[in-house]
Design a protein around this motif. Structure first.
Motif, PDB file in Angstrom:
ATOM      1  N   GLN A   1       0.832  -1.205   0.000  1.00 26.91           N
ATOM      2  CA  GLN A   1       0.000   0.000   0.000  1.00 26.91           C
ATOM      3  C   GLN A   1       0.867   1.256   0.000  1.00 26.91           C
ATOM      4  O   GLN A   1       0.598   2.210  -0.739  1.00 26.91           O
ATOM      5  CB  GLN A   1      -0.928   0.004   1.225  1.00 26.91           C
ATOM      6  N   GLU A   2       1.924   1.252   0.813  1.00 27.13           N
ATOM      7  CA  GLU A   2       2.878   2.382   0.841  1.00 27.13           C
ATOM      8  C   GLU A   2       3.485   2.606  -0.542  1.00 27.13           C
ATOM      9  O   GLU A   2       3.583   3.741  -1.003  1.00 27.13           O
ATOM     10  CB  GLU A   2       3.986   2.083   1.845  1.00 27.13           C
ATOM     11  N   LEU A   3       3.891   1.520  -1.179  1.00 22.86           N
ATOM     12  CA  LEU A   3       4.510   1.610  -2.502  1.00 22.86           C
ATOM     13  C   LEU A   3       3.554   2.249  -3.505  1.00 22.86           C
ATOM     14  O   LEU A   3       3.929   3.153  -4.259  1.00 22.86           O
ATOM     15  CB  LEU A   3       4.925   0.216  -2.974  1.00 22.86           C
ATOM     16  N   LEU A   4       2.310   1.782  -3.510  1.00 20.24           N
ATOM     17  CA  LEU A   4       1.339   2.275  -4.476  1.00 20.24           C
ATOM     18  C   LEU A   4       0.901   3.700  -4.166  1.00 20.24           C
ATOM     19  O   LEU A   4       0.726   4.521  -5.078  1.00 20.24           O
ATOM     20  CB  LEU A   4       0.131   1.343  -4.513  1.00 20.24           C
ATOM     21  N   GLU A   5       0.711   4.018  -2.897  1.00 18.67           N
ATOM     22  CA  GLU A   5       0.304   5.372  -2.535  1.00 18.67           C
ATOM     23  C   GLU A   5       1.362   6.394  -2.928  1.00 18.67           C
ATOM     24  O   GLU A   5       1.045   7.538  -3.252  1.00 18.67           O
ATOM     25  CB  GLU A   5       0.038   5.455  -1.034  1.00 18.67           C
ATOM     26  N   THR A   6       2.617   5.970  -2.898  1.00 15.45           N
ATOM     27  CA  THR A   6       3.720   6.897  -3.161  1.00 15.45           C
ATOM     28  C   THR A   6       4.168   6.891  -4.623  1.00 15.45           C
ATOM     29  O   THR A   6       4.530   7.938  -5.165  1.00 15.45           O
ATOM     30  CB  THR A   6       4.929   6.553  -2.265  1.00 15.45           C
ATOM     31  N   PHE A   7       4.136   5.724  -5.267  1.00 18.34           N
ATOM     32  CA  PHE A   7       4.782   5.600  -6.575  1.00 18.34           C
ATOM     33  C   PHE A   7       3.905   5.021  -7.686  1.00 18.34           C
ATOM     34  O   PHE A   7       4.414   4.793  -8.782  1.00 18.34           O
ATOM     35  CB  PHE A   7       6.033   4.727  -6.444  1.00 18.34           C
ATOM     36  N   ALA A   8       2.631   4.780  -7.444  1.00 11.53           N
ATOM     37  CA  ALA A   8       1.776   4.214  -8.496  1.00 11.53           C
ATOM     38  C   ALA A   8       1.570   5.220  -9.621  1.00 11.53           C
ATOM     39  O   ALA A   8       1.769   6.425  -9.440  1.00 11.53           O
ATOM     40  CB  ALA A   8       0.431   3.798  -7.910  1.00 11.53           C
ATOM     41  N   PRO A   9       1.165   4.751 -10.806  1.00  6.92           N
ATOM     42  CA  PRO A   9       0.852   5.684 -11.902  1.00  6.92           C
ATOM     43  C   PRO A   9      -0.205   6.689 -11.452  1.00  6.92           C
ATOM     44  O   PRO A   9      -1.075   6.358 -10.639  1.00  6.92           O
ATOM     45  CB  PRO A   9       0.305   4.754 -13.005  1.00  6.92           C
TER      46      PRO A   9
END
Length: 324
Positions: free
Chosen positions: A20-28
């Protein structure tokens, strides 16, 4: 080494909170806010590609986006340089994922295949300039064939492309992890670990990820700094002072060891040059083989040959009998 590194990231991103952290910060752009993170589910990443190659190191999650389940394919790419063929490889991996979903009856083809978001997490030193789209790999072709060419695009996360200051300003755990991975020296590593500890402390998932991140940082430090003593702390903020002291001590020992090795190498090179000069003065120009022997000699060989220089009547008497 790459496999060890892959294992560390696989451990991290096998936890929903860090995904979730990864996607919240770096998702398209536009993706993260549509995801229902309470529905994150870790899927099997063990299957065989159409090229009959097993895939066990990648991570696959599913999550609901506006009420529909999609799949996140996280490929961990820890090679030193970018791969021109990555879009082609990703096409194989996504095809293998679909094949797995159909064979396991997780989805029904009659209902349509679920969307997939392919993400490549790249950690190499060289920046990734290659295209992330498969269509760009296909050579120029007649317009009439355009509709028949395969298309797939992955989302690239090139860790080294982010400035350290930008990652620090995000105050997010995954950003701090990326920052740590590209620290150039021990001072920067200590600062990155402090930033990581602060990010964990501020995270709404602190209770669930503190132990995970603490174990990962220990794993990575022991590989970045072989021989470093890392305190056994389940809380990253605990033992921080001792960890920094140990890093300073490790650096001092590494410097001392390097100086000592340099001195020994310098002494050996000096002995080799001296022996070469003495032999040349007594017997004339040395052959390439003899010069190579001197350059590759052990300290014991150099000492033995040096003892023979004054009494030997030929080069054969100097080199002929010593074996070490």
């Amino acid at each position: 080494m790459a496999h060890l590194h892959d294992s560390g990231y696989k451990y991290l991103f096998s936890h929903a909170e860090l995904v979730q952290e990864l996607l919240e910060t770096f998702a398209p752009p536009g993706v993260s806010e549509l995801l229902d993170y309470t529905t994150l589910r870790l899927e099997s990443g063990n299957y065989v590609t159409p090229a009959m190659k097993p895939r066990a190191d990648d991570i696959v999650w599913s999550v609901e986006l506006q009420g529909r389940r999609i799949y996140l394919y996280l490929l961990l790419e820890f090679q030193s340089t970018p791969d021109d063929t990555m879009p082609m490889r990703m096409l194989q991996y996504v095809a293998a994922l679909y094949d797995h979903l159909l064979r396991s009856k997780a989805v029904n083809a009659a209902d349509g295949l679920p969307p997939v978001l392919p993400i490549v997490l790249y950690n190499g030193d060289a920046r990734w300039r290659q295209s992330s789209e498969l269509y760009d790999l296909i050579r120029v072709h007649p317009q009439v064939l355009k509709a028949f060419q395969p298309r797939l695009k992955f989302w690239l996360l090139d860790q080294g492309a982010f400035a350290a200051s930008d990652l620090e300003d995000m105050h997010r755990v995954v950003a701090a992890i990326f920052c740590f991975e590209h620290t150039p020296d021990t001072a920067a590593a200590k600062q990155a670990i402090r930033n990581l500890a602060d990010a964990v402390a501020q995270s709404p998932f602190k209770q669930r990820i503190d132990r995970v991140v603490a174990r990962w940082i220990k794993y990575r430090l022991q590989r970045k700094m072989p021989g470093l003593t890392v305190p056994d702390a389940e809380d990253l903020t605990k033992g921080m002072e001792m960890l920094e002291t140990n890093i300073d001590r490790w650096e001092a020992q590494a410097i001392a060891k390097g100086v000592q090795q340099g001195m020994l190498q310098g002494m050996q090179q000096g002995e080799a040059l001296l022996l070469q000069r003495l032999l040349t003065r007594r017997f004339g120009v040395l052959s390439a083989t003899q010069l190579a022997s001197i350059a590759a000699a052990t300290p014991a060989q150099l000492e033995s040959w040096g003892d023979r220089v004054l009494d030997a009547k030929s080069l054969d008497e100097v080199f002929g009998e010593t074996r070490h």
